[in-house]
Design a protein around this motif. Structure first.
Motif, PDB file in Angstrom:
ATOM      1  N   TYR C 418       0.844  -1.196   0.000  1.00 44.53           N
ATOM      2  CA  TYR C 418       0.000   0.000   0.000  1.00 44.53           C
ATOM      3  C   TYR C 418       0.883   1.251   0.000  1.00 44.53           C
ATOM      4  N   LYS C 419       2.075   1.111   0.583  1.00 44.13           N
ATOM      5  CA  LYS C 419       2.961   2.274   0.727  1.00 44.13           C
ATOM      6  C   LYS C 419       4.069   2.283  -0.334  1.00 44.13           C
ATOM      7  N   MET C 420       4.569   1.102  -0.646  1.00 44.46           N
ATOM      8  CA  MET C 420       5.669   0.969  -1.604  1.00 44.46           C
ATOM      9  C   MET C 420       5.132   0.230  -2.832  1.00 44.46           C
ATOM     10  N   PRO C 421       5.476   0.675  -4.027  1.00 45.30           N
ATOM     11  CA  PRO C 421       5.005  -0.085  -5.191  1.00 45.30           C
ATOM     12  C   PRO C 421       5.487  -1.538  -5.115  1.00 45.30           C
ATOM     13  N   MET C 422       4.659  -2.445  -5.612  1.00 43.82           N
ATOM     14  CA  MET C 422       5.082  -3.853  -5.671  1.00 43.82           C
ATOM     15  C   MET C 422       6.233  -3.976  -6.662  1.00 43.82           C
ATOM     16  N   LYS C 423       7.107  -4.947  -6.402  1.00 46.32           N
ATOM     17  CA  LYS C 423       8.116  -5.294  -7.398  1.00 46.32           C
ATOM     18  C   LYS C 423       7.675  -6.589  -8.052  1.00 46.32           C
ATOM     19  N   ILE C 424       7.664  -6.580  -9.372  1.00 44.13           N
ATOM     20  CA  ILE C 424       7.210  -7.776 -10.079  1.00 44.13           C
ATOM     21  C   ILE C 424       8.164  -8.107 -11.215  1.00 44.13           C
ATOM     22  N   TYR C 425       8.110  -9.357 -11.644  1.00 45.38           N
ATOM     23  CA  TYR C 425       8.906  -9.781 -12.790  1.00 45.38           C
ATOM     24  C   TYR C 425       8.202 -10.974 -13.439  1.00 45.38           C
ATOM     25  N   PRO C 426       8.380 -11.143 -14.741  1.00 44.04           N
ATOM     26  CA  PRO C 426       7.716 -12.266 -15.407  1.00 44.04           C
ATOM     27  C   PRO C 426       8.210 -13.636 -14.914  1.00 44.04           C
ATOM     28  N   ALA C 427       7.323 -14.599 -14.953  1.00 47.20           N
ATOM     29  CA  ALA C 427       7.697 -15.968 -14.585  1.00 47.20           C
ATOM     30  C   ALA C 427       6.833 -16.952 -15.366  1.00 47.20           C
ATOM     31  N   VAL C 428       7.370 -18.132 -15.549  1.00 46.84           N
ATOM     32  CA  VAL C 428       6.653 -19.184 -16.283  1.00 46.84           C
ATOM     33  C   VAL C 428       5.359 -19.517 -15.551  1.00 46.84           C
ATOM     34  N   HIS C 429       4.278 -19.575 -16.304  1.00 44.99           N
ATOM     35  CA  HIS C 429       2.979 -19.675 -15.650  1.00 44.99           C
ATOM     36  C   HIS C 429       2.082 -20.757 -16.244  1.00 44.99           C
ATOM     37  N   TYR C 430       2.108 -20.880 -17.548  1.00 42.08           N
ATOM     38  CA  TYR C 430       1.130 -21.751 -18.210  1.00 42.08           C
ATOM     39  C   TYR C 430       1.745 -22.251 -19.509  1.00 42.08           C
ATOM     40  N   THR C 431       1.327 -23.419 -19.930  1.00 39.56           N
ATOM     41  CA  THR C 431       1.860 -23.928 -21.190  1.00 39.56           C
ATOM     42  C   THR C 431       0.710 -24.110 -22.167  1.00 39.56           C
ATOM     43  N   MET C 432       0.760 -23.325 -23.246  1.00 40.75           N
ATOM     44  CA  MET C 432      -0.296 -23.431 -24.264  1.00 40.75           C
ATOM     45  C   MET C 432      -0.148 -24.743 -25.030  1.00 40.75           C
ATOM     46  N   GLY C 433       1.092 -25.182 -25.201  1.00 41.10           N
ATOM     47  CA  GLY C 433       1.324 -26.448 -25.886  1.00 41.10           C
ATOM     48  C   GLY C 433       0.796 -27.613 -25.068  1.00 41.10           C
ATOM     49  N   GLY C 434       0.723 -28.768 -25.715  1.00 45.71           N
ATOM     50  CA  GLY C 434       0.237 -29.950 -25.001  1.00 45.71           C
ATOM     51  C   GLY C 434      -0.021 -31.071 -25.970  1.00 45.71           C
ATOM     52  N   VAL C 435      -0.665 -32.100 -25.469  1.00 40.16           N
ATOM     53  CA  VAL C 435      -0.912 -33.267 -26.312  1.00 40.16           C
ATOM     54  C   VAL C 435      -1.817 -32.866 -27.489  1.00 40.16           C
ATOM     55  N   TRP C 436      -1.462 -33.308 -28.674  1.00 36.74           N
ATOM     56  CA  TRP C 436      -2.277 -32.971 -29.841  1.00 36.74           C
ATOM     57  C   TRP C 436      -3.620 -33.671 -29.771  1.00 36.74           C
ATOM     58  N   VAL C 437      -4.693 -32.908 -30.025  1.00 35.70           N
ATOM     59  CA  VAL C 437      -6.045 -33.486 -30.061  1.00 35.70           C
ATOM     60  C   VAL C 437      -6.799 -32.931 -31.266  1.00 35.70           C
ATOM     61  N   ASP C 438      -7.802 -33.672 -31.691  1.00 35.94           N
ATOM     62  CA  ASP C 438      -8.658 -33.182 -32.775  1.00 35.94           C
ATOM     63  C   ASP C 438      -9.855 -32.438 -32.178  1.00 35.94           C
ATOM     64  N   TYR C 439     -10.842 -32.166 -32.998  1.00 39.37           N
ATOM     65  CA  TYR C 439     -12.033 -31.441 -32.537  1.00 39.37           C
ATOM     66  C   TYR C 439     -12.741 -32.188 -31.401  1.00 39.37           C
ATOM     67  N   ASN C 440     -12.622 -33.520 -31.413  1.00 40.21           N
ATOM     68  CA  ASN C 440     -13.249 -34.334 -30.369  1.00 40.21           C
ATOM     69  C   ASN C 440     -12.414 -34.387 -29.087  1.00 40.21           C
ATOM     70  N   LEU C 441     -11.325 -33.672 -29.071  1.00 33.09           N
ATOM     71  CA  LEU C 441     -10.359 -33.743 -27.980  1.00 33.09           C
ATOM     72  C   LEU C 441      -9.731 -35.129 -27.886  1.00 33.09           C
ATOM     73  N   GLU C 442      -9.752 -35.849 -28.997  1.00 31.90           N
ATOM     74  CA  GLU C 442      -9.163 -37.179 -29.051  1.00 31.90           C
ATOM     75  C   GLU C 442      -7.773 -37.058 -29.680  1.00 31.90           C
ATOM     76  N   THR C 443      -6.827 -37.754 -29.112  1.00 31.33           N
ATOM     77  CA  THR C 443      -5.467 -37.704 -29.646  1.00 31.33           C
ATOM     78  C   THR C 443      -5.370 -38.589 -30.879  1.00 31.33           C
ATOM     79  N   ASN C 444      -4.190 -38.691 -31.443  1.00 32.10           N
ATOM     80  CA  ASN C 444      -4.038 -39.579 -32.595  1.00 32.10           C
ATOM     81  C   ASN C 444      -4.073 -41.042 -32.180  1.00 32.10           C
ATOM     82  N   VAL C 445      -4.044 -41.320 -30.876  1.00 29.48           N
ATOM     83  CA  VAL C 445      -4.250 -42.693 -30.398  1.00 29.48           C
ATOM     84  C   VAL C 445      -5.746 -42.858 -30.142  1.00 29.48           C
TER      85      VAL C 445
END
Lengths: 230, 250, 664
Positions: C418-445
């Protein structure tokens, strides 16, 4: 009726029984104190003896007193049972950790069972000294007021409280009752589900006042008798 | 800073546990669990078995971490989980005793890890609203008064860590159970089945072998999320009302 | 291998409706006989398992936690998006769809995203019905707030604990199905292998973490909802236990890892304070609604701050650079995460960082406190309030909005934000990549499905705030219950799968051998130390900015580290006991393979898009330069110890015009 036994034996059911019997006993203490304060009327015990006689004769009072004994019994037995069950469930109660922390709880809330036990012993001795002698033996002797013959309980009280160990025992017991009440009073309301932003502070205040004033009132009697003894 | 640690070690549920002594060189900006990491790195480097402790999110929300530190669940700071406790709350040279939650309904699995599945079973007994996916009406169909919703949220913030049980001299689970009862029962959606919910959940709580509430208030004081014992009063009231007032019994 | 996305025909707005109208269903009597395994109990897993249970399938659900309620979805703070348009500010399904595709820098699959936007509305209804205590207005109706990358208020929230409340809703729905006997719950069970019979996913091998024994679990199909792999960077905002193992073991059994290099670096995290650090803590993006990001204009000032000779309060207003407001006037502090993170890196690279390490920027609430204080004074009828009064009133408003976040910040840093500005820095948070799926959310298996953060489908190269919760619940409640239909409707004649079949026995044996191998190494270095080293390589060469040379080097370093790991790691204890170090070792082993594929993927993609920023491909102003001609595809990787192979799914954009993303 299994629902009723289930309810009474459920954790909350048992706590409710503790709470309701506790509230009854709290009320009883007030009535008992008001009666006993007549000992200090300075009339040689007339008012008190007549009152004691009335209490011993009136069928309604007799009925309530049976209830009173039963509630004391229930409150005590259930309390002891809860103590052992809780100790078993926690694996040792407050002393189950190597470091015992007392920061978050009050002294009285941690020791309700011990206070209760002391109070039970006190009640038994107290009953033997007065109630039992009054009902079952020929002491105390009789006294006559306006042609009415009643037992002179006053003299028995005076005799008992001329004895310093008894005075100390009574005063200490009253302190313990005060401690027991200081948690029990507000706890009874919480168990009944009466917790409210506006009213709970009032209940807590009343509880504190009650747990000081009532035991103080009782404790004054033996002290006054001892100091004013002939 | 030097910390003298006494840590509870117990091979498994059957074996007897004991407190083991360790010296740890810590930094005051470390979290308590990072200090435990240092200890474990040290143990591994000596080819000894590291201390098993439960932890996951390390930001005070998953409810995994569970250490009784110097007799207090989650340590000396109020409103703080073990993972958010920092070493700056201790002094150089302090002796710190670390133990697991202790309650019969939370048996020890190994070292500081206990089995809290009893909490899951209490929720399974009725800590939900019976609505299938797809049955819902529009989200704004039922307005809920802001204060009422906030009261429900206060109760819903429970992270299920079990500090209430660990702190309670009786190992009672009333705070945990009542928080869910209060959360769901306060909202109109949950009111519908509140009467059976409160009976079922209390019944399951009793079956799990938790102790009975004696209103010491230790649970509320040690709860890292500040869940109030007002919820316990609410549950007491609704339980009695439900058993005595409704025609249903569970 | 050709990757078939199985997107239904028709206009984008009616694809999902048409699909549901024509898909094959499974009759109730057959549902009772069909078994489904769900791995993971986060938002996607718990909601899927509960819904399958409600529909009448026989469900087995697995988590490595002691309870389904501990999944890391619980830590999501800010909120969940839905195109409800309750604020009457111009929101619509199309706008949410458009914002998400644009926010993802045009690297997601249009049809999937549109479906997500459509069902977003049902999610809010469902969660309200479950008793999720969303924030409300005085009139009792649902409240909203804004998040980065959009110009409408469509984020629903429950204080700073939206993920917790949504997860508890799903957990409670799951608990109900467990109590009804429809779902069998396996806590403290970690999936270590996928079992395929005749090419179809037919079960898993899971290790009972209490006894250490591997067990065989058969089913007609397997649904993975096992979250993201951000912990490959060692330091991330993920929970300590978050891992890629279940998904990676599926990849090793033939599934494909899509776009693994798309990592979201979240701009507002508490900076690293020391070597011992085990994880990073996020400060919700919602703070950027009111916080202003800045660094000193002059490098001298920044250096004085770094040496501890000055604080933020010593810097004159005219000497501050509110660089997001300056560079992106249209969106200001609410630019998407990838843009904000890169801008912070640029500022710190110029030497203007404001912490001891020089790796932090300010997030300042002074202006918001002033603004709220003044309006609070007016609404309370206070005339001519002095400065202290305004600050007091303003702080109260800020406290009401972000109190728990401020408290968390103060607990960790011992500084009063409240008195001092926060100090922040970027960090790894989420991975957009992942197992490949089709429209059915089914993988190639066939028969293997993947939901939530574990799949790749909806966020492209960058995810917008408050969209992860939306995707998790959309997949679990409203998509997978339908899209298993096409597969399972063909399985109604398949008898119960035999757990004693040779495939199961072989997989079990293989799993045990892998675990034994780790124990037998008996080297000299801890699992943790390998993980930390891997994280440093990933952050250095595959972090906020990447280049071809670094990626090649990074790949080789990971291969060397992997070899060293199998030579010198020390895992105490035995396989058949409760052994947290062994669990960690087996997860780190998988990260050591995944990391290599991430480097390869980043190297393959000669363009900058979203979270993937190749310094060779930047505009003169330092913005990401996409190459739609050559790289509008999904890169799906097939694992191979020697040389992983890439398969490509071309992305078509029929309803959204490909443009340079601009937030100016």
């Amino acid at each position: 009726m299994s629902w009723l036994t289930n309810f009474l034996f459920s954790s909350i059911g048992r706590k409710l029984t503790m709470s309701l019997t506790g509230i009854f006993l709290i009320l009883f203490l007030t009535v008992h104190l008001l009666g006993n304060l007549q000992l200090l009327a300075g009339d040689g015990g007339e008012k008190f003896n007549l009152y004691a006689d009335f209490m011993g004769q009136n069928p309604l009072i007799q009925f309530i007193s049976i209830g009173n004994f039963f509630f004391i019994f229930l409150h005590a037995v259930l309390g002891i049972l809860l103590y052992f069950q809780n100790k078993a469930a926690s694996g040792g109660g407050t002393s189950r950790y190597a470091v015992k922390s007392t920061k978050t709880t009050t002294y009285s809330s941690r020791n309700m069972a011990w206070f209760g036990t002391v109070i039970l012993v006190f009640i038994l001795i107290h009953l033997f000294q007065f109630w039992f002698k009054m009902k079952m033996t020929s002491i105390p002797e009789l006294v006559t007021y306006d042609g009415v013959e009643v037992k002179n309980l006053y003299t028995l009280v005076a005799a008992t409280f001329s004895n310093i160990p008894f005075v100390i025992f009574y005063v200490v017991s009253m302190i313990v009752i005060g401690l027991h009440l200081s948690h029990g009073f507000q706890s009874a309301f919480q168990t009944l589900g009466l917790n409210h932003k506006k009213y709970t502070p009032i209940i807590n205040g009343l509880g504190t006042a009650y747990s000081i004033l009532i035991p103080l009132g009782f404790a004054i009697i033996p002290i006054v008798f001892y100091l004013t003894k002939a | 800073m030097k910390i003298h640690l006494k840590v509870w070690r117990q091979r498994n549920g059957e074996s007897k546990g004991y407190l083991e002594d360790h010296q740890v060189e810590a930094d005051e900006h470390m979290s308590f669990l990072e200090m435990m990491d240092v200890l474990n790195e040290d143990l591994v480097s000596k080819k000894e078995t590291p201390v098993a402790f439960e932890h996951d999110c390390r930001e005070g929300i998953c409810g995994s971490c569970n250490m009784v530190i110097n007799g207090q669940p989650h340590g000396p700071d109020s409103g703080t989980t073990t993972c958010q406790l920092h070493m700056r709350s201790f002094k150089d040279g302090d002796t710190v005793v670390v133990e697991p939650w202790r309650a019969v309904a939370f048996p020890v699995i190994k070292d500081l890890i206990v089995d809290r599945s009893s909490f899951d079973r209490i929720i399974q007994a009725g800590g939900y609203i019976s609505v299938n996916t797809g049955q819902a009406q529009d989200g704004n169909a039922i307005p809920i008064e802001k204060g009422r919703s906030a009261f429900a949220m206060d109760a819903a913030e429970c992270i299920g860590c079990g500090a209430c049980v660990a702190a309670c001299p009786n190992a009672s689970a009333m705070l945990f159970t009542s928080a869910k009862v209060a959360h769901l029962g306060t909202m109109p959606q949950g009111e519908v089945e509140q009467s059976t919910r409160v009976q079922s959940m209390v019944k399951q709580m009793d079956l799990e072998g938790f102790g009975m509430c004696s209103n010491t208030g230790a649970c509320e004081a040690e709860c890292p999320k500040g869940i109030s014992i007002t919820n316990i009063a609410l549950m007491n009231r609704q339980y009695a009302g439900s058993v005595l007032g409704s025609e249903k019994s569970v | 291998m050709e990757l078939k996305s199985n997107i239904p025909e028709g206009k984008i707005a009616t694809k999902w409706e048409n699909y549901r109208g024509k898909m094959n269903l499974v009759a109730p009597n057959n549902k009772r006989r069909l078994e489904i395994i769900v791995v993971g109990t986060g938002l996607a897993g718990a909601s899927a398992a509960a819904t399958f249970g409600e529909l009448g399938y026989k469900v087995k659900c697995f988590t490595f936690h002691d309870s389904p309620r501990r999944a890391h979805s619980i830590a999501a703070q800010g909120g969940i998006n839905a195109a409800k348009n309750y604020q009457n500010d111009g929101d619509s399904v199309y706008r949410l769809f458009y914002d998400t595709v644009k926010g993802g820098d045009y690297r997601s699959r249009e049809a999937n995203v549109h479906r997500l936007a459509e069902v977003s509305r049902n999610i809010i209804d469902q969660c309200v019905a479950q008793g999720v205590p969303f924030a409300r207005e005085y009139g009792g109706l649902l409240a909203n707030r804004s998040f980065g990358g959009v110009q409408v208020s469509r984020t629903f929230y429950a204080r700073g604990q939206t993920g917790q409340q949504l997860l508890l809703g799903a957990y409670q729905a799951l608990s109900r199905q467990i109590s009804l006997g429809n779902v069998e719950m396996y806590n403290r069970h970690e999936m270590l292998d996928l079992v395929k019979i005749d090419g179809k996913a037919r079960g898993i091998i899971a290790r009972n973490m209490l006894t250490g024994k591997s067990e065989r679990f058969p089913a007609h199909c397997v649904v993975l909802a096992t979250g993201g792999y951000g912990n490959v960077f060692y330091l991330s905002t993920n929970a300590m236990g978050s891992n890629v193992t279940a998904a990676w073991r599926a990849v090793k059994k033939g599934a494909l890892m899509a776009n693994p290099c798309y990592t979201q670096i979240h701009p507002t995290c508490i900076p690293v304070s020391g070597e011992y650090q085990s994880k990073l803590t996020l400060m919700s993006e919602s703070l950027r609604n009111d916080g202003r990001v800045w660094v000193p204009n002059k490098v001298e000032d920044a250096e004085a701050i770094q040496r501890g000779e000055k604080t933020a309060l010593d810097i004159e207003e005219s000497d501050r650079d509110y660089y997001l407001e300056r560079r992106y006037p249209a969106f200001g502090n609410l630019v998407p995460r990838d843009v904000a993170s890169r801008a912070a890196k640029v500022a710190c690279d110029e030497g203007k960082g404001v912490s001891k390490t020089g790796l932090a920027v300010y997030l300042d609430f002074a202006a918001a406190i002033q603004r709220y204080g003044k309006s609070a004074a007016i609404s309370q009828g206070i005339k001519n309030p002095n400065d202290d009064k305004i600050i007091e009133l303003g702080e109260a408003v800020v406290k009401e909005k972000y109190g728990n976040l401020f408290q968390m910040y103060e607990k960790i840093t011992a500084e009063n934000p409240y008195k001092m500005p926060m100090k922040i820095y970027p960090a790894v948070h989420y991975t957009m990549g992942g197992v490949w799926v089709d429209y059915n959310l089914e993988t190639n298996v066939p028969g293997l499905f993947c939901l939530g953060e574990a799949n790749f489908s909806d966020h492209g190269a960058n995810r917008l705030g408050a969209s992860a919760l939306m995707q998790g619940l959309a997949d679990g409640y409203f998509v997978i219950p339908y899209t298993v239909g096409p597969f399972l409707s063909k399985e109604i004649r398949t008898p119960q799968i035999d757990a004693n079949s040779p495939e199961f026995l072989a997989a079990e044996k293989e799993t045990n051998e892998k675990l034994e191998r780790l124990i037998k190494i008996q080297g000299n270095q801890s699992v943790e130390s390998f993980h930390r080293r891997l994280g440093k390589i990933m952050w250095e060469y595959c972090g906020m900015a990447r280049d071809a040379e670094g990626l090649k080097k990074g790949r080789q370093m990971i291969r060397d580290l992997r070899a060293e790991f199998y030579n010198d790691v020390f895992v105490p204890g035995e396989v058949n006991e409760f052994n947290p170090e062994l669990e960690k070792a087996s997860r780190v082993a998988d990260f050591l393979e995944l990391g290599e594929v991430m480097m390869l993927d980043a190297l393959d993609r000669d363009e900058s898009c979203g979270g993937h920023f190749r310094s060779e491909y930047a505009s003169e102003e330092g913005e990401a330069k996409r190459n739609d001609e050559d790289y509008a595809y999904v890169a799906a990787w097939e694992w191979d110890e020697i040389e992983p192979k890439v398969h490509k799914e071309h992305l078509e954009f029929k309803d959204i015009e490909l443009k340079t993303r601009s937030y100016k």
